[in-house]
Design a protein around this motif. Structure first.
Motif, PDB file in Angstrom:
ATOM      1  N   ASP A  45      67.136  13.144  67.625  1.00 32.85           N
ATOM      2  CA  ASP A  45      66.947  13.303  66.184  1.00 32.85           C
ATOM      3  C   ASP A  45      65.486  13.485  65.822  1.00 32.85           C
ATOM      4  O   ASP A  45      64.599  12.882  66.441  1.00 32.85           O
ATOM      5  CB  ASP A  45      67.480  12.073  65.440  1.00 32.85           C
ATOM      6  CG  ASP A  45      68.976  11.915  65.563  1.00 32.85           C
ATOM      7  OD1 ASP A  45      69.434  10.759  65.653  1.00 32.85           O
ATOM      8  OD2 ASP A  45      69.683  12.941  65.567  1.00 32.85           O
ATOM      9  N   LEU A  46      65.267  14.254  64.786  1.00 31.50           N
ATOM     10  CA  LEU A  46      63.917  14.444  64.258  1.00 31.50           C
ATOM     11  C   LEU A  46      63.392  13.152  63.651  1.00 31.50           C
ATOM     12  O   LEU A  46      64.115  12.450  62.938  1.00 31.50           O
ATOM     13  CB  LEU A  46      63.920  15.538  63.200  1.00 31.50           C
ATOM     14  CG  LEU A  46      62.594  15.813  62.493  1.00 31.50           C
ATOM     15  CD1 LEU A  46      61.578  16.392  63.465  1.00 31.50           C
ATOM     16  CD2 LEU A  46      62.810  16.747  61.307  1.00 31.50           C
ATOM     17  N   VAL A  47      62.141  12.834  63.943  1.00 30.35           N
ATOM     18  CA  VAL A  47      61.480  11.667  63.361  1.00 30.35           C
ATOM     19  C   VAL A  47      60.458  12.118  62.313  1.00 30.35           C
ATOM     20  O   VAL A  47      60.434  11.613  61.189  1.00 30.35           O
ATOM     21  CB  VAL A  47      60.765  10.842  64.443  1.00 30.35           C
ATOM     22  CG1 VAL A  47      59.960   9.701  63.821  1.00 30.35           C
ATOM     23  CG2 VAL A  47      61.765  10.305  65.456  1.00 30.35           C
ATOM     24  N   VAL A  59      61.631  11.410  58.374  1.00 28.28           N
ATOM     25  CA  VAL A  59      62.972  10.976  58.043  1.00 28.28           C
ATOM     26  C   VAL A  59      62.854   9.657  57.285  1.00 28.28           C
ATOM     27  O   VAL A  59      61.871   8.926  57.412  1.00 28.28           O
ATOM     28  CB  VAL A  59      63.840  10.798  59.310  1.00 28.28           C
ATOM     29  CG1 VAL A  59      64.036  12.136  60.003  1.00 28.28           C
ATOM     30  CG2 VAL A  59      63.235   9.786  60.263  1.00 28.28           C
ATOM     31  N   ASP A  60      63.876   9.355  56.493  1.00 28.28           N
ATOM     32  CA  ASP A  60      63.791   8.199  55.609  1.00 28.28           C
ATOM     33  C   ASP A  60      63.564   6.891  56.369  1.00 28.28           C
ATOM     34  O   ASP A  60      62.867   5.994  55.886  1.00 28.28           O
ATOM     35  CB  ASP A  60      65.062   8.089  54.767  1.00 28.28           C
ATOM     36  CG  ASP A  60      65.132   9.146  53.674  1.00 28.28           C
ATOM     37  OD1 ASP A  60      66.229   9.332  53.114  1.00 28.28           O
ATOM     38  OD2 ASP A  60      64.092   9.776  53.382  1.00 28.28           O
ATOM     39  N   GLY A  64      56.779   5.283  55.428  1.00 31.25           N
ATOM     40  CA  GLY A  64      55.996   4.099  55.134  1.00 31.25           C
ATOM     41  C   GLY A  64      55.605   3.297  56.365  1.00 31.25           C
ATOM     42  O   GLY A  64      54.779   2.378  56.272  1.00 31.25           O
ATOM     43  N   ARG A  65      56.180   3.639  57.520  1.00 28.97           N
ATOM     44  CA  ARG A  65      55.857   2.918  58.764  1.00 28.97           C
ATOM     45  C   ARG A  65      55.188   3.822  59.790  1.00 28.97           C
ATOM     46  O   ARG A  65      54.306   3.359  60.524  1.00 28.97           O
ATOM     47  CB  ARG A  65      57.133   2.314  59.379  1.00 28.97           C
ATOM     48  CG  ARG A  65      57.853   1.336  58.491  1.00 28.97           C
ATOM     49  CD  ARG A  65      58.974   0.620  59.253  1.00 28.97           C
ATOM     50  NE  ARG A  65      59.996   1.546  59.736  1.00 28.97           N
ATOM     51  CZ  ARG A  65      60.354   1.658  61.015  1.00 28.97           C
ATOM     52  NH1 ARG A  65      59.774   0.911  61.930  1.00 28.97           N
ATOM     53  NH2 ARG A  65      61.317   2.502  61.375  1.00 28.97           N
ATOM     54  N   PHE A  66      55.602   5.076  59.854  1.00 26.80           N
ATOM     55  CA  PHE A  66      55.078   6.021  60.838  1.00 26.80           C
ATOM     56  C   PHE A  66      54.175   7.039  60.144  1.00 26.80           C
ATOM     57  O   PHE A  66      54.423   7.423  58.997  1.00 26.80           O
ATOM     58  CB  PHE A  66      56.199   6.772  61.541  1.00 26.80           C
ATOM     59  CG  PHE A  66      57.045   5.947  62.478  1.00 26.80           C
ATOM     60  CD1 PHE A  66      56.951   4.559  62.521  1.00 26.80           C
ATOM     61  CD2 PHE A  66      57.949   6.583  63.317  1.00 26.80           C
ATOM     62  CE1 PHE A  66      57.741   3.817  63.389  1.00 26.80           C
ATOM     63  CE2 PHE A  66      58.743   5.855  64.187  1.00 26.80           C
ATOM     64  CZ  PHE A  66      58.640   4.466  64.218  1.00 26.80           C
ATOM     65  N   THR A  67      53.157   7.492  60.876  1.00 20.95           N
ATOM     66  CA  THR A  67      52.266   8.527  60.371  1.00 20.95           C
ATOM     67  C   THR A  67      52.049   9.570  61.461  1.00 20.95           C
ATOM     68  O   THR A  67      51.631   9.227  62.575  1.00 20.95           O
ATOM     69  CB  THR A  67      50.908   7.952  59.951  1.00 20.95           C
ATOM     70  OG1 THR A  67      51.107   6.953  58.943  1.00 20.95           O
ATOM     71  CG2 THR A  67      50.009   9.043  59.391  1.00 20.95           C
TER      72      THR A  67
END
Length: 112
Positions: A45-47, A59-60, A64-67
């Protein structure tokens, strides 16, 4: 053409990791780049992705956690992962779109 991921590992829940993907043999600066992940028994899956202009999309579940970021001078794309959860455990893959190229992946394991 080659993509090489690094930076995976074992981390406790709430921790952080920074993944890197070094590209060679492609026109990196003109490429959209992406991170995908695949957990055991699941589809890949796409991140997150970042356009050649530097616009990120997530992805939702990781907003807010990944950059995601890129350094065109180093032909490298990064994924900074904070506040990691056990459900983030997967093999993380880097992808370029022109030509369509995948890395071999790096394992991320988040313990509870």
């Amino acid at each position: 053409v080659q993509l090489v991921e690094s930076g995976g590992g074992l981390v406790q829940a709430g921790g952080s990791l920074r993944l890197s993907c070094a590209a060679s043999g492609i026109r990196f600066s003109s490429n959209t780049m992406a991170w995908y992940r695949q957990a055991p028994g699941n589809e890949r899956d796409l991140v997150a992705l970042i356009t050649n202009g530097g616009s990120p999309n997530y992805v939702d579940s990781v907003k807010g956690r990944f950059t995601i970021s890129r350094d065109n001078t180093k032909a490298t794309v990064y994924l900074q992962m904070n506040s990691l959860k056990p459900e983030d455990t997967a093999v993380y893959y880097c992808r370029a779109f022109a030509p369509d190229t995948w890395g071999k992946g790096t394992q991320v394991t988040v313990s509870s």
